[in-house]
Design a protein around this motif. Structure first.
Motif, PDB file in Angstrom:
ATOM      1  N   UNK A   1       0.849  -1.182   0.000  1.00  0.00           N
ATOM      2  CA  UNK A   1       0.000   0.000   0.000  1.00  0.00           C
ATOM      3  C   UNK A   1       0.883   1.230   0.000  1.00  0.00           C
ATOM      4  N   UNK A   2       0.734   2.057  -1.019  1.00  0.00           N
ATOM      5  CA  UNK A   2       1.593   3.216  -1.185  1.00  0.00           C
ATOM      6  C   UNK A   2       1.109   4.430  -0.426  1.00  0.00           C
ATOM      7  N   UNK A   3       1.757   5.559  -0.631  1.00  0.00           N
ATOM      8  CA  UNK A   3       1.363   6.797   0.026  1.00  0.00           C
ATOM      9  C   UNK A   3      -0.071   7.145  -0.310  1.00  0.00           C
ATOM     10  N   UNK A   4      -0.706   7.852   0.577  1.00  0.00           N
ATOM     11  CA  UNK A   4      -2.129   8.127   0.414  1.00  0.00           C
ATOM     12  C   UNK A   4      -2.427   9.547   0.001  1.00  0.00           C
ATOM     13  N   UNK A   5      -1.463  10.304  -0.466  1.00  0.00           N
ATOM     14  CA  UNK A   5      -1.762  11.634  -0.922  1.00  0.00           C
ATOM     15  C   UNK A   5      -0.851  12.714  -0.366  1.00  0.00           C
ATOM     16  N   UNK A   6       0.038  12.353   0.542  1.00  0.00           N
ATOM     17  CA  UNK A   6       1.061  13.243   1.054  1.00  0.00           C
ATOM     18  C   UNK A   6       0.499  14.540   1.609  1.00  0.00           C
ATOM     19  N   UNK A   7       0.806  15.700   0.999  1.00  0.00           N
ATOM     20  CA  UNK A   7       0.443  16.972   1.607  1.00  0.00           C
ATOM     21  C   UNK A   7      -1.054  17.110   1.812  1.00  0.00           C
ATOM     22  N   UNK A   8      -1.864  16.598   0.870  1.00  0.00           N
ATOM     23  CA  UNK A   8      -3.311  16.730   1.033  1.00  0.00           C
ATOM     24  C   UNK A   8      -3.804  15.933   2.227  1.00  0.00           C
ATOM     25  N   UNK A   9      -3.304  14.722   2.430  1.00  0.00           N
ATOM     26  CA  UNK A   9      -3.780  13.925   3.549  1.00  0.00           C
ATOM     27  C   UNK A   9      -3.383  14.552   4.881  1.00  0.00           C
ATOM     28  N   UNK A  10      -2.237  15.193   4.912  1.00  0.00           N
ATOM     29  CA  UNK A  10      -1.860  15.908   6.139  1.00  0.00           C
ATOM     30  C   UNK A  10      -2.819  17.059   6.400  1.00  0.00           C
ATOM     31  N   UNK A  11      -3.189  17.761   5.337  1.00  0.00           N
ATOM     32  CA  UNK A  11      -4.134  18.867   5.482  1.00  0.00           C
ATOM     33  C   UNK A  11      -5.512  18.355   5.885  1.00  0.00           C
ATOM     34  N   UNK A  12      -5.939  17.250   5.285  1.00  0.00           N
ATOM     35  CA  UNK A  12      -7.230  16.666   5.635  1.00  0.00           C
ATOM     36  C   UNK A  12      -7.264  16.288   7.110  1.00  0.00           C
ATOM     37  N   UNK A  13      -6.182  15.720   7.593  1.00  0.00           N
ATOM     38  CA  UNK A  13      -6.100  15.346   9.004  1.00  0.00           C
ATOM     39  C   UNK A  13      -6.199  16.580   9.901  1.00  0.00           C
ATOM     40  N   UNK A  14      -5.503  17.653   9.502  1.00  0.00           N
ATOM     41  CA  UNK A  14      -5.553  18.881  10.295  1.00  0.00           C
ATOM     42  C   UNK A  14      -6.958  19.477  10.311  1.00  0.00           C
ATOM     43  N   UNK A  15      -7.647  19.416   9.176  1.00  0.00           N
ATOM     44  CA  UNK A  15      -9.008  19.954   9.086  1.00  0.00           C
ATOM     45  C   UNK A  15      -9.962  19.138   9.951  1.00  0.00           C
ATOM     46  N   UNK A  16      -9.821  17.814   9.880  1.00  0.00           N
ATOM     47  CA  UNK A  16     -10.780  16.931  10.557  1.00  0.00           C
ATOM     48  C   UNK A  16     -10.538  16.821  12.059  1.00  0.00           C
ATOM     49  N   UNK A  17      -9.306  17.010  12.515  1.00  0.00           N
ATOM     50  CA  UNK A  17      -8.937  16.725  13.904  1.00  0.00           C
ATOM     51  C   UNK A  17      -9.839  17.400  14.938  1.00  0.00           C
ATOM     52  N   UNK A  18     -10.058  18.716  14.875  1.00  0.00           N
ATOM     53  CA  UNK A  18     -10.905  19.326  15.921  1.00  0.00           C
ATOM     54  C   UNK A  18     -12.338  18.802  15.913  1.00  0.00           C
ATOM     55  N   UNK A  19     -12.867  18.496  14.741  1.00  0.00           N
ATOM     56  CA  UNK A  19     -14.219  17.951  14.652  1.00  0.00           C
ATOM     57  C   UNK A  19     -14.276  16.534  15.227  1.00  0.00           C
ATOM     58  N   UNK A  20     -13.224  15.761  14.998  1.00  0.00           N
ATOM     59  CA  UNK A  20     -13.145  14.419  15.553  1.00  0.00           C
ATOM     60  C   UNK A  20     -13.096  14.470  17.074  1.00  0.00           C
ATOM     61  N   UNK A  21     -12.354  15.435  17.609  1.00  0.00           N
ATOM     62  CA  UNK A  21     -12.241  15.566  19.061  1.00  0.00           C
ATOM     63  C   UNK A  21     -13.597  15.910  19.684  1.00  0.00           C
ATOM     64  N   UNK A  22     -14.338  16.812  19.038  1.00  0.00           N
ATOM     65  CA  UNK A  22     -15.664  17.174  19.550  1.00  0.00           C
ATOM     66  C   UNK A  22     -16.622  15.986  19.499  1.00  0.00           C
ATOM     67  N   UNK A  23     -16.589  15.237  18.395  1.00  0.00           N
ATOM     68  CA  UNK A  23     -17.481  14.089  18.248  1.00  0.00           C
ATOM     69  C   UNK A  23     -17.135  12.999  19.261  1.00  0.00           C
ATOM     70  N   UNK A  24     -15.844  12.754  19.459  1.00  0.00           N
ATOM     71  CA  UNK A  24     -15.426  11.756  20.426  1.00  0.00           C
ATOM     72  C   UNK A  24     -15.864  12.140  21.834  1.00  0.00           C
ATOM     73  N   UNK A  25     -15.744  13.430  22.162  1.00  0.00           N
ATOM     74  CA  UNK A  25     -16.179  13.897  23.480  1.00  0.00           C
ATOM     75  C   UNK A  25     -17.691  13.779  23.640  1.00  0.00           C
ATOM     76  N   UNK A  26     -18.424  14.029  22.539  1.00  0.00           N
ATOM     77  CA  UNK A  26     -19.881  13.951  22.579  1.00  0.00           C
ATOM     78  C   UNK A  26     -20.367  12.527  22.827  1.00  0.00           C
TER      79      UNK A  26
END
Length: 281
Positions: free
Chosen positions: A93-118
């Motif tokens: 399994x190769x790389x999954x998108x490099x810079x974009x996947x890092x950005x996607x993770x940064x975008x999603x992280x705060x929303x994931x934290x709120x959902x997990x807390x909920x």
């Protein structure tokens, strides 16, 4: 469930840092060298278009096409639904998108934290790479009995909730290519004749519901529900999933799991659409 422990750090020695760069062989074979360069591009970039491959090698598109066709034949590359070449099963399994996947993770992280807390459950972010999904990030719940960190884990897309919901949005011909082709046989991803019609019916149901479930399909005692994430053009760029101990899934589901996950996905998609950096399609 135990948390993933960090591995030991690595450090280059002075000797390895002084290791000379390999010299080009005196009698190099250009076609072989070109094919190896394409493998490096696939390994490091994760996706490659024909015109870009030709430009990188300085050859005609027809020559690049012949080289890529051989890589596909040997299982080192496959074409995705957008006719890009991506690492095939022979490369792992190769790389999954490099810079974009890092950005996607940064975008999603705060929303994931709120959902997990909920929900007080574990939330995962993943992307699809061919027939596999790669977990980019995990936010764990605080329950003593909880699903642990899956970041970096690779699992079959046709078994995970997030993978199935992403597969459900592909054209039937692409599903056929991923799971019923020569490349699928090489990679051990073939869905047999007996199970393929049921798999297609499951994808139809997922498209209708807007979510996919996984009841201990990947790990004993683990159930999950996943939804896809889209960019501003409506293309799938990843998925979020809620993973719970199987014994607790029904309780969490009845308490509003679908609505909570759908709301979070919408918020993530708003942030994705507002960000100018988008993956190519």
């Amino acid at each position: 469930m135990q948390n993933k422990s960090a591995g030991p750090s690595t450090r280059k020695t002075a000797a390895s840092a002084r290791k000379p760069v390999q010299k080009r062989p005196t009698y190099s074979i250009e076609a072989v060298d070109n094919a190896l360069q394409l493998l490096q591009l696939l390994r490091d970039g994760g996706a490659l278009r024909l015109k870009d491959a030709a430009a990188e090698l300085g050859v005609a598109p027809s020559t690049a096409h012949r080289l890529l066709a051989m890589l596909v034949y040997r299982g080192f590359a496959v074409q995705d639904e957008n006719r890009r070449y991506v690492p095939g099963p022979a490369m792992g399994v190769g790389p999954a998108g490099l810079s974009w996947t890092r950005l996607l993770r940064d975008i999603a992280q705060p929303h994931m934290e709120l959902l997990s807390a909920q929900l007080d459950e574990t939330v995962n972010l993943m992307v699809r790479v061919g027939t596999k999904v790669r977990f980019l990030a995990t936010v764990e719940g605080s329950n003593v009995l909880r699903i642990g960190d899956r970041q970096g884990t690779v699992m079959p897309a046709d078994k995970t909730s997030g993978g199935k919901v992403m597969l459900a949005e592909l054209e039937p011909s692409m599903i056929e290519q991923l799971f019923r082709s020569h490349n699928a046989e090489i990679g051990g991803d073939t869905i047999p004749d007996a199970g393929y019609p049921a798999f297609l019916r499951e994808l139809d149901s997922i498209r209708g519901n807007g979510f996919a479930a996984n009841f201990e399909g990947t790990e004993e005692g683990v159930s999950a529900l996943g939804m896809a994430l889209h960019n501003r053009d409506g293309h799938v760029v990843g998925a979020l999933s809620i993973a719970t101990p199987a014994t607790r899934f029904r309780k969490v589901f009845d308490a509003g799991l679908v609505a909570a996950l759908r709301s979070t996905c919408r918020q993530v998609e708003i942030d994705i659409a507002a960000n100018p950096a988008q993956p190519e399609h």
